[in-house]
Design a protein around this motif. Structure first.
Motif, mmCIF file in Angstrom:
data_model
loop_
_atom_site.group_PDB
_atom_site.id
_atom_site.type_symbol
_atom_site.label_atom_id
_atom_site.label_comp_id
_atom_site.label_asym_id
_atom_site.label_seq_id
_atom_site.Cartn_x
_atom_site.Cartn_y
_atom_site.Cartn_z
ATOM 1 N N THR A 9 -10.514 -6.286 -6.403
ATOM 2 C CA THR A 9 -9.104 -6.548 -6.097
ATOM 3 C C THR A 9 -8.841 -6.577 -4.599
ATOM 4 O OG1 THR A 9 -8.440 -5.460 -8.154
ATOM 5 C CG2 THR A 9 -6.728 -5.790 -6.491
ATOM 6 N N ILE A 13 -7.311 -9.821 -2.648
ATOM 7 C CA ILE A 13 -6.028 -9.771 -1.932
ATOM 8 C C ILE A 13 -6.220 -10.113 -0.464
ATOM 9 C CG2 ILE A 13 -4.206 -8.199 -1.137
ATOM 10 C CD1 ILE A 13 -4.346 -6.840 -3.859
ATOM 11 N N THR A 57 -4.446 -5.663 6.419
ATOM 12 C CA THR A 57 -5.765 -5.823 5.801
ATOM 13 C C THR A 57 -6.850 -5.239 6.700
ATOM 14 O OG1 THR A 57 -5.029 -7.824 4.658
ATOM 15 C CG2 THR A 57 -7.405 -7.485 4.854
ATOM 16 N N HIS A 196 10.933 -0.577 -3.356
ATOM 17 C CA HIS A 196 9.662 -1.278 -3.228
ATOM 18 C C HIS A 196 9.801 -2.670 -2.620
ATOM 19 C CE1 HIS A 196 8.082 2.102 -5.183
ATOM 20 N NE2 HIS A 196 8.198 1.717 -6.438
ATOM 21 N N PHE A 200 7.921 -3.503 0.813
ATOM 22 C CA PHE A 200 6.919 -4.564 0.922
ATOM 23 C C PHE A 200 7.244 -5.518 2.065
ATOM 24 C CE2 PHE A 200 5.743 -8.981 -0.195
ATOM 25 C CZ PHE A 200 4.364 -8.868 -0.004
ATOM 26 N N TYR A 204 4.591 -4.095 4.203
ATOM 27 C CA TYR A 204 3.545 -3.942 3.204
ATOM 28 C C TYR A 204 3.404 -2.496 2.710
ATOM 29 C CZ TYR A 204 1.994 -8.722 4.188
ATOM 30 O OH TYR A 204 1.932 -10.091 4.333
ATOM 31 N N TRP A 220 -3.019 -0.650 0.622
ATOM 32 C CA TRP A 220 -1.575 -0.836 0.809
ATOM 33 C C TRP A 220 -0.872 -1.183 -0.488
ATOM 34 C CZ3 TRP A 220 0.891 -5.308 -0.484
ATOM 35 C CH2 TRP A 220 0.133 -6.485 -0.537
ATOM 36 N N TRP A 221 -1.544 -1.924 -1.346
ATOM 37 C CA TRP A 221 -0.899 -2.391 -2.569
ATOM 38 C C TRP A 221 -0.853 -1.323 -3.665
ATOM 39 C CZ3 TRP A 221 -5.013 -2.451 -5.970
ATOM 40 C CH2 TRP A 221 -6.288 -2.616 -5.403
ATOM 41 N N LYS A 222 -1.307 -0.121 -3.384
ATOM 42 C CA LYS A 222 -1.172 0.993 -4.332
ATOM 43 C C LYS A 222 -0.234 2.084 -3.815
ATOM 44 C CE LYS A 222 -5.433 0.734 -7.027
ATOM 45 N NZ LYS A 222 -6.634 1.490 -7.484
ATOM 46 N N TYR A 224 2.921 2.036 -3.380
ATOM 47 C CA TYR A 224 4.170 2.143 -4.146
ATOM 48 C C TYR A 224 3.975 3.011 -5.387
ATOM 49 C CZ TYR A 224 2.731 -1.029 -7.888
ATOM 50 O OH TYR A 224 2.098 -1.596 -8.961
#
Length: 234
Positions: A9, A13, A57, A196, A200, A204, A220-222, A224
């Motif tokens: 993942t 991303i 990233t 959220h 974002f 992010y 970063w995408w976890k 939240y």
């Protein structure tokens, strides 16, 4: 297929952000600029958001979470993303960022300054902007003018990078760590209220900054999800 996406993942991303940044920039460099159109300024904001995504990233790569278990690939992706963001050098960013985590809001924290916003930003910039970067940016600017209109280069390549730098500093450093004596937690970090969508688009999810310092191994995408867990646990 589902297992493949779950396992990779972070890489997927990262590639989506990289390819989207490249594709949108390429399109906008060819776009006919109309200063009276709100779409022009929306395009600047889109590029700003994508530049921020590049740096986030690279930041995740510094924590080893873009390609977990594959350090060389993790470093390559981090180096590319940092380099595309105004020629930042991953090898210079990496040790300084980990100093920030080990010595947050102290004299040994390269990201911290006790002054007001402008003095803090100046100190922050002096820590990370190098003469080589400035020269590379200047050279690339003149080179891009050979193929693309100067207004496109300025609006969609230069300005978004500057705005993204301010965005990253404001939401990822200044807001979370200002007034460190007011923080009653071991990370000396504040956090945004749970929203959220705003979290974002603002940076992010890095406005959830206490959550990041508490669990730096989360991409970063976890963040939240960690925010949800902490709010529900209150």
């Amino acid at each position: 297929m589902k297992q493949f996406f779950q396992k990779h993942t972070g890489i997927i991303i990262a590639l989506v952000i990289l390819l989207t940044w490249g594709a949108v920039l390429w399109s906008l460099l060819h776009w006919e600029v109309n200063f009276w159109s709100p779409l022009t300024y929306l395009a600047v904001l889109v590029m700003m958001h994508l530049y921020t995504g590049l740096f986030i990233t690279a930041h995740d790569a510094m924590h080893g979470v873009v390609a977990p278990g594959n350090k060389p690939l993790n470093t390559v992706i981090g180096t590319i993303c940092a380099g595309l963001f105004a020629y930042n050098y991953y090898g210079r960013l990496y040790p300084r960022h980990h100093l920030h985590h080990r010595h947050v809001a102290t004299d040994q924290d390269p990201d911290y300054h006790g002054g007001n916003f402008f003095l803090w930003f100046l100190s922050f910039a002096m820590q990370y902007v190098t003469v080589v970067q400035v020269l590379l940016m200047a050279g690339t600017y003149h080179l891009l003018q050979v193929w693309f209109p100067v207004e496109n280069v300025i609006l969609f390549w230069m300005v978004p990078a500057v705005l993204a730098t301010l965005q990253l500093f404001y939401f990822g450093t200044y807001l979370p760590h200002r007034g460190e004596h007011e923080h009653d937690n071991r990370h000396k970090s504040s956090t945004q209220s749970r929203n959220h969508l705003w979290a974002f688009f603002s940076c992010y999810f890095f406005g959830y900054h206490y959550e990041h310092h508490d669990k730096p191994y989360l991409p970063w995408w976890k963040l939240y999800q960690e925010k949800n867990r902490l709010v529900k646990g209150q």
